[in-house]
Design a protein around this motif. Structure first.
Motif, mmCIF file in Angstrom:
data_model
loop_
_atom_site.group_PDB
_atom_site.id
_atom_site.type_symbol
_atom_site.label_atom_id
_atom_site.label_comp_id
_atom_site.label_asym_id
_atom_site.label_seq_id
_atom_site.Cartn_x
_atom_site.Cartn_y
_atom_site.Cartn_z
ATOM 1 N N SER A 1 0.764 -1.158 0.074
ATOM 2 C CA SER A 1 -0.170 0.037 0.124
ATOM 3 C C SER A 1 0.790 1.088 0.119
ATOM 4 C CB SER A 1 -0.958 0.130 1.370
ATOM 5 O OG SER A 1 -0.073 0.310 2.298
ATOM 6 N N SER A 2 0.132 2.404 -0.480
ATOM 7 C CA SER A 2 1.263 3.472 -0.530
ATOM 8 C C SER A 2 1.531 3.984 1.011
ATOM 9 C CB SER A 2 0.213 4.680 -0.739
ATOM 10 O OG SER A 2 -0.444 4.334 -2.210
ATOM 11 N N TYR A 3 0.780 3.621 1.905
ATOM 12 C CA TYR A 3 1.164 3.905 3.428
ATOM 13 C C TYR A 3 2.425 3.150 3.740
ATOM 14 C CZ TYR A 3 0.951 4.175 8.399
ATOM 15 O OH TYR A 3 1.236 4.213 9.914
ATOM 16 N N GLU A 4 2.434 1.804 3.209
ATOM 17 C CA GLU A 4 3.673 1.072 3.851
ATOM 18 C C GLU A 4 4.893 1.504 2.932
ATOM 19 O OE1 GLU A 4 2.159 -2.599 2.330
ATOM 20 O OE2 GLU A 4 1.183 -3.089 4.312
ATOM 21 N N ILE A 5 4.628 1.995 1.748
ATOM 22 C CA ILE A 5 5.833 2.643 0.769
ATOM 23 C C ILE A 5 6.567 3.742 1.622
ATOM 24 C CG2 ILE A 5 6.509 3.523 -1.237
ATOM 25 C CD1 ILE A 5 4.402 1.556 -2.569
ATOM 26 N N ILE A 6 5.413 4.861 2.084
ATOM 27 C CA ILE A 6 5.968 6.029 2.599
ATOM 28 C C ILE A 6 6.702 5.874 4.196
ATOM 29 C CG2 ILE A 6 5.208 8.017 3.886
ATOM 30 C CD1 ILE A 6 2.688 8.116 1.626
ATOM 31 N N LYS A 7 6.081 4.500 4.653
ATOM 32 C CA LYS A 7 6.737 4.396 6.243
ATOM 33 C C LYS A 7 7.999 3.797 5.874
ATOM 34 C CE LYS A 7 5.446 1.396 10.047
ATOM 35 N NZ LYS A 7 4.705 0.452 10.552
ATOM 36 N N VAL A 8 8.189 2.849 4.881
ATOM 37 C CA VAL A 8 9.616 2.558 4.745
ATOM 38 C C VAL A 8 10.573 3.528 4.188
ATOM 39 C CG1 VAL A 8 10.987 0.858 3.270
ATOM 40 C CG2 VAL A 8 8.877 0.079 3.942
ATOM 41 N N PHE A 9 10.291 4.433 3.536
ATOM 42 C CA PHE A 9 10.993 5.571 2.901
ATOM 43 C C PHE A 9 11.212 6.565 3.845
ATOM 44 C CE2 PHE A 9 10.669 3.045 -0.922
ATOM 45 C CZ PHE A 9 11.892 2.887 -1.372
ATOM 46 N N MET A 10 10.043 7.064 4.169
ATOM 47 C CA MET A 10 10.087 8.378 5.242
ATOM 48 C C MET A 10 9.943 8.117 6.760
ATOM 49 S SD MET A 10 8.171 10.828 2.531
ATOM 50 C CE MET A 10 8.694 10.840 0.862
#
Length: 182
Positions: free
Chosen positions: A129-138
């Motif tokens: 999900s977009s949330y997981e991607i943002i969480k990993v990178f940011m």
């Protein structure tokens, strides 16, 4: 018209691979798959309009979701080559700034429906999900901030793509659009 005035045209030739079978040379042409679905039946004019709006939105959003997927992979692979956490954070800041400069105007022009579709298609392309991607990178804090901001508009960054049930029609449109049948 004299001989000097005749236009010389070359016939259209398309070179294809060939194979030799029992002494005969046979052209080999790879044909793309053709997907056949049962015809859609629309009960109302609004259903018909909604379907063609979905087709328009998919054609607009799929290339964007693929670009996002490629950027994530490229960034992740490059981050793995950096020696320190400080260098990784600096690179992420540069990438974030570059992406904002390049795509903010384009993303601002998306409609509400296109934005929701983009969130789902990012999940389809990346299997996250977009949330997981943002969480990993940011980090979790920024992911939570963006999730809260999105929820103010009735959208969830945690929305998942479900090709079998909820998004079956969207999957059909994507398949047909990617194959050039729509």
């Amino acid at each position: 018209m004299g001989k000097a005035q005749k236009l010389q045209t070359k016939p259209d030739v398309q070179w294809v691979e060939s194979c030799v079978y029992q002494g005969d040379t046979i052209p080999f042409v790879q044909l793309r798959n053709i997907y056949i679905y049962p015809p859609l039946k629309f009960k109302t004019q609004k259903e018909w309009q909604d379907y063609y709006r979905l087709v328009y939105n998919v054609k607009k959003i799929v290339p964007l979701s693929i670009m996002i997927h490629n950027t994530i992979i490229e960034t992740y692979e490059y981050l793995q080559t950096l020696p320190t956490e400080k260098a990784r954070k600096a690179h992420l800041k540069r990438v974030e700034k570059g992406l904002k400069d390049q795509y903010t105007a384009q993303l601002k022009r998306l409609s509400y429906t296109q934005g929701r579709l983009l969130i789902k298609l990012i999940d389809r392309e990346c299997n996250q999900s977009s949330y997981e991607i943002i969480k990993v990178f940011m980090g979790s804090f920024r992911a939570g901030f963006y999730q809260t901001f999105a929820s103010l508009f009735g959208v969830s960054l945690k929305k998942e793509y479900n090709a079998g049930k909820d998004d079956a029609l969207t999957e059909r449109v994507i398949t047909l659009a990617e194959n050039g049948q729509i």
